[in-house]
Design an enzyme around this catalytic site. Structure first.
Site, PDB file in Angstrom:
ATOM      1  N   SER A 187      39.931  27.497  41.929  1.00 25.80           N
ATOM      2  CA  SER A 187      39.664  28.587  40.754  1.00 25.80           C
ATOM      3  C   SER A 187      39.893  28.227  39.470  1.00 25.80           C
ATOM      4  CB  SER A 187      40.989  29.841  41.040  1.00 25.80           C
ATOM      5  OG  SER A 187      42.108  29.233  40.789  1.00 25.80           O
ATOM      6  N   PRO A 221      48.532  29.763  43.063  1.00 25.62           N
ATOM      7  CA  PRO A 221      49.401  28.498  43.248  1.00 25.62           C
ATOM      8  C   PRO A 221      49.196  27.767  41.812  1.00 25.62           C
ATOM      9  CG  PRO A 221      47.342  27.977  44.342  1.00 25.62           C
ATOM     10  CD  PRO A 221      47.190  29.393  44.054  1.00 25.62           C
ATOM     11  N   GLY A 222      48.280  28.219  40.807  1.00 23.66           N
ATOM     12  CA  GLY A 222      48.316  27.470  39.693  1.00 23.66           C
ATOM     13  C   GLY A 222      46.830  26.769  39.140  1.00 23.66           C
ATOM     14  N   GLY A 223      45.956  27.443  39.520  1.00 23.84           N
ATOM     15  CA  GLY A 223      44.519  26.819  39.243  1.00 23.84           C
ATOM     16  C   GLY A 223      44.322  27.033  37.738  1.00 23.84           C
ATOM     17  N   ASP A 239      53.936  35.559  38.907  1.00 22.48           N
ATOM     18  CA  ASP A 239      53.384  35.650  40.227  1.00 22.48           C
ATOM     19  C   ASP A 239      54.628  35.726  41.463  1.00 22.48           C
ATOM     20  OD1 ASP A 239      51.839  35.889  42.700  1.00 22.48           O
ATOM     21  OD2 ASP A 239      50.326  34.814  41.652  1.00 22.48           O
ATOM     22  N   ASP A 259      56.111  41.230  38.827  1.00 22.35           N
ATOM     23  CA  ASP A 259      54.921  42.133  38.764  1.00 22.35           C
ATOM     24  C   ASP A 259      53.720  41.795  37.471  1.00 22.35           C
ATOM     25  OD1 ASP A 259      52.794  43.986  38.785  1.00 22.35           O
ATOM     26  OD2 ASP A 259      53.906  45.480  39.558  1.00 22.35           O
ATOM     27  N   ASP A 276      43.911  36.220  36.783  1.00 16.81           N
ATOM     28  CA  ASP A 276      42.908  36.231  37.812  1.00 16.81           C
ATOM     29  C   ASP A 276      43.456  36.983  38.843  1.00 16.81           C
ATOM     30  OD1 ASP A 276      40.398  35.568  39.173  1.00 16.81           O
ATOM     31  OD2 ASP A 276      41.271  33.659  40.048  1.00 16.81           O
ATOM     32  N   LYS A 305      37.234  41.799  39.347  1.00 13.84           N
ATOM     33  CA  LYS A 305      36.737  41.873  40.632  1.00 13.84           C
ATOM     34  C   LYS A 305      35.851  42.845  40.831  1.00 13.84           C
ATOM     35  CE  LYS A 305      39.708  38.483  41.310  1.00 13.84           C
ATOM     36  NZ  LYS A 305      39.256  36.756  41.330  1.00 13.84           N
TER      37      LYS A 305
END
Length: 356
Positions: A187, A221-223, A239, A259, A276, A305
């Site tokens: 990502s 995870p940190g993209g 997150d 949140d 994202d 999305k």
């Protein structure tokens, strides 16, 4: 036969067609779209032939969400004789303005890639023939129109031209990026592409500089956090999932297991907000617009999305929510760019900031 040819991701032809019909009507240009599902191509056939050139000049590619490239086409050369494909193509280019470059292209699809070698092979003799007819300049000139020859297959070509101020300089309209091995997810390429597309090169050193503070909502995870850290920024990564250990070890990331819709930054020094999150586009749009309108950040890049159907309508609804939010807060004029990036899938990427 004349109109506008547009490239898109395969499967998004109907969305692009709906968008183009609407945008053309705003310019008082009328016609009808022609498309094949999963072809990656939309042809907008103009009722008035001269409108094709008008669209190539005045319908900005940057404002089209689903289009990667556009050019005015004059002819579809079909059933080309394998012993002479070039002759009919030349005839289709006779009335073009003088062009400074030739691009021989194909669809970004399995079928398209199968003829990529053929496209490269025919480019050399075709370029020579176009120069012989003075349709193409002896040397490439980037300030002149571009001649496009788009092969649907080895015996069918669409010929046209685009203007350098209103086309994509990338092959097939695609900015291809190399995945950095140290990034925690693919990502990361979305945000990298967004920065390169939305932020002018001459402004990147200032607007993407080291030392800026950023917030990444839905970071794990940190993209996306990786792109911010790589540029020297300090990031609050929001997150409930786990962050990449290597990113945390940089000392530039503060992990916030919260949140994203409730998170409040500790200080009033956030320049970038990126997001994202896999959430309803309407919710994300309102959240991002609120951050911008209340000046909790100065710029934002976020993904919306999309549903499987009526994707263009879904984007328009989200953009209307943004506009209403900005208006309610009386935040003033704002800049907004939306694009279905090459590295996006069922989503579009938005850049937004107040126009100060």
């Amino acid at each position: 036969m004349a109109g506008l040819a547009l490239y898109c991701r395969t499967g998004f032809e109907k969305d692009l067609a709906n968008e183009v019909v609407e945008k053309c009507a705003e310019l008082n240009v009328y016609g009808y779209p022609e498309l094949k599902t999963n072809s990656g191509l939309v042809l907008f056939q103009c009722y008035q032939a001269e409108d094709a050139d008008k669209l190539a000049k005045t319908l900005p590619l940057t404002t089209l969400i689903f289009a990667r490239q556009l050019f005015a086409f004059s002819e579809r050369c079909e059933q080309l004789d394998t012993s002479d494909r070039i002759g009919p193509i030349l005839n289709g280019c006779i009335e073009f303005p003088e062009c400074g470059e030739l691009r021989v292209e194909h669809a970004d699809s399995t079928q398209g890639r199968e003829i990529s070698k053929f496209c490269r092979k025919i480019s050399v003799p075709l370029r020579q023939a176009l120069r012989g007819k003075r349709i193409l300049t002896p040397l490439e000139r980037s300030n002149l129109p571009v001649c496009h020859v788009y092969f649907e297959d080895s015996t069918t070509a669409i010929v046209g031209y685009s203007y350098p101020a209103n086309n994509s300089s990338y092959p097939l309209g695609i900015l291809r990026l190399k995945f950095p091995n140290e990034a925690p997810s693919r990502s990361t390429l979305k945000l990298d592409e967004a920065f390169q597309l939305f932020i002018p090169k001459k402004e990147q050193a200032k607007r993407l500089s080291g030392g800026l503070h950023a917030v990444d909502l839905g970071a794990c995870p940190g993209g996306w956090t990786y792109q911010l850290v790589k540029r020297g920024m300090f990031v609050e990564a929001v997150d409930n999932g786990a962050m990449d250990e290597a990113l945390m070890a940089t000392g530039q990331v503060r992990y916030c297991p919260e949140d994203g819709f409730k998170f409040q930054p500790r200080k009033n020094n956030v320049y970038w907000l990126v997001c994202d999150m896999i959430e309803q586009p309407q919710r994300v749009a309102k959240l991002m617009a609120t951050w911008i309108a209340t000046k909790r950040c100065q710029e934002t890049v976020f993904n919306l999305k999309l549903p499987m159907k009526k994707r263009y309508e879904s984007v328009k609804e989200a953009l209307q929510i943004i506009d209403q939010c900005i208006d309610q807060h009386r935040a003033g004029p704002y800049d907004l760019k939306v694009k279905h990036l090459y590295h996006d899938r069922e989503e579009v990427t938005v850049h937004m900031r107040l126009n100060t």
